[in-house]
Design an enzyme around this catalytic site. Structure first.
Site, PDB file in Angstrom:
ATOM      1  N   HIS A 197       0.831  -1.211   0.000  1.00 59.93           N
ATOM      2  CA  HIS A 197       0.000   0.000   0.000  1.00 59.93           C
ATOM      3  C   HIS A 197       0.858   1.250   0.000  1.00 59.93           C
ATOM      4  O   HIS A 197       2.053   1.204   0.283  1.00 59.93           O
ATOM      5  CB  HIS A 197      -0.955   0.034   1.206  1.00 59.93           C
ATOM      6  CG  HIS A 197      -0.284   0.094   2.555  1.00 59.93           C
ATOM      7  ND1 HIS A 197       0.039  -1.024   3.271  1.00 59.93           N
ATOM      8  CD2 HIS A 197       0.125   1.147   3.312  1.00 59.93           C
ATOM      9  CE1 HIS A 197       0.605  -0.676   4.421  1.00 59.93           C
ATOM     10  NE2 HIS A 197       0.686   0.647   4.473  1.00 59.93           N
ATOM     11  N   HIS A 207       4.009   7.062   3.812  1.00 57.61           N
ATOM     12  CA  HIS A 207       4.963   5.963   3.632  1.00 57.61           C
ATOM     13  C   HIS A 207       4.502   5.026   2.523  1.00 57.61           C
ATOM     14  O   HIS A 207       3.369   5.117   2.052  1.00 57.61           O
ATOM     15  CB  HIS A 207       5.204   5.181   4.935  1.00 57.61           C
ATOM     16  CG  HIS A 207       4.028   4.410   5.471  1.00 57.61           C
ATOM     17  ND1 HIS A 207       3.152   4.920   6.394  1.00 57.61           N
ATOM     18  CD2 HIS A 207       3.583   3.144   5.203  1.00 57.61           C
ATOM     19  CE1 HIS A 207       2.231   4.003   6.690  1.00 57.61           C
ATOM     20  NE2 HIS A 207       2.466   2.919   5.966  1.00 57.61           N
ATOM     21  N   GLU A 241       7.866   0.928   4.987  1.00 56.99           N
ATOM     22  CA  GLU A 241       7.375  -0.136   5.866  1.00 56.99           C
ATOM     23  C   GLU A 241       7.578  -1.461   5.144  1.00 56.99           C
ATOM     24  O   GLU A 241       7.354  -1.555   3.926  1.00 56.99           O
ATOM     25  CB  GLU A 241       5.878   0.071   6.144  1.00 56.99           C
ATOM     26  CG  GLU A 241       5.275  -1.000   7.066  1.00 56.99           C
ATOM     27  CD  GLU A 241       3.789  -0.800   7.361  1.00 56.99           C
ATOM     28  OE1 GLU A 241       3.135   0.001   6.640  1.00 56.99           O
ATOM     29  OE2 GLU A 241       3.276  -1.435   8.301  1.00 56.99           O
TER      30      GLU A 241
END
Lengths: 134, 134
Positions: free
Chosen positions: A7, A79, A130
């Protein structure tokens, strides 16, 4: 090592307005808001055919996105999240390569119920990365 | 209306270093650098299973990412690109919804040889959004 883009996370000051923008103006499929008190955010998922966008609004006193929104009051891309098969192997490879893992360096259970790590943006061209064990 | 996430673009001050980071540290498949003088950037593509990341380095005097890098010297996420089927229909819907299209409002041929538009980040939670006719 990295696999799918899981994502892109966008911090927003007003989740209802952000969700309406993606639903009505951009014509995307948007989930109902989901409170994640353990992660200090409320999230909606924008479902695209190949990945998803997550809109994040701060929740509670110590939200991890509060400082970002103080600096970027209208919001911004917060992010990107890449999937890995083995998060401990990924972490060890990254540390050997000189990249800094945020926090105590141990994976935590992320908002999707899977182990995640965050990498220092200074080591990745100003990008907060991430990693999520898929 | 919006379809696949075509790419996430990350502006970097040093393309060779950025490419090495994604190839060696993150273990991704990275293309050879490609100069796009008409677009003021040199680009490498990070091929992920479901989408791609584009690392952009300024090229020439009037690079569209020069101001961004002046503000973010170590780099950062510059924009996201969503695919649409019909860029003129998309533009008209967006303008009706009150969103601002950058430039003169007419699609240009982007770095992939397809018609693109950019939308004003102030209308999209601080996110520069590119639309590309797929």
């Amino acid at each position: 090592m990295i696999g799918r883009l899981n994502h892109v996370a966008i911090a927003v000051p007003d989740l209802a307005a952000g969700a309406a923008l993606y639903r009505d103006t951009l014509g995307a499929t948007v989930s109902a808001p989901q409170a994640e008190p353990d992660h200090g955010v409320t999230v909606v998922f924008i479902e695209l055919p190949n990945t998803k966008i997550e809109l994040l609004e701060p929740l509670g006193e110590a939200s991890p996105i509060a400082a970002f929104l103080a600096k970027n009051p209208s919001g911004g891309i917060h992010h990107v999240c890449y999937e890995v098969d083995d998060i401990l192997a990924a972490r060890d490879r990254l540390k050997t390569g000189g990249a800094r893992v945020l926090g105590d360096g141990e994976p935590k259970i992320g908002a999707h119920g899977k182990p995640v790590l965050f990498l220092h943006p200074k080591d990745f061209n100003g990008t907060l990365v991430e990693l999520e064990q898929a």
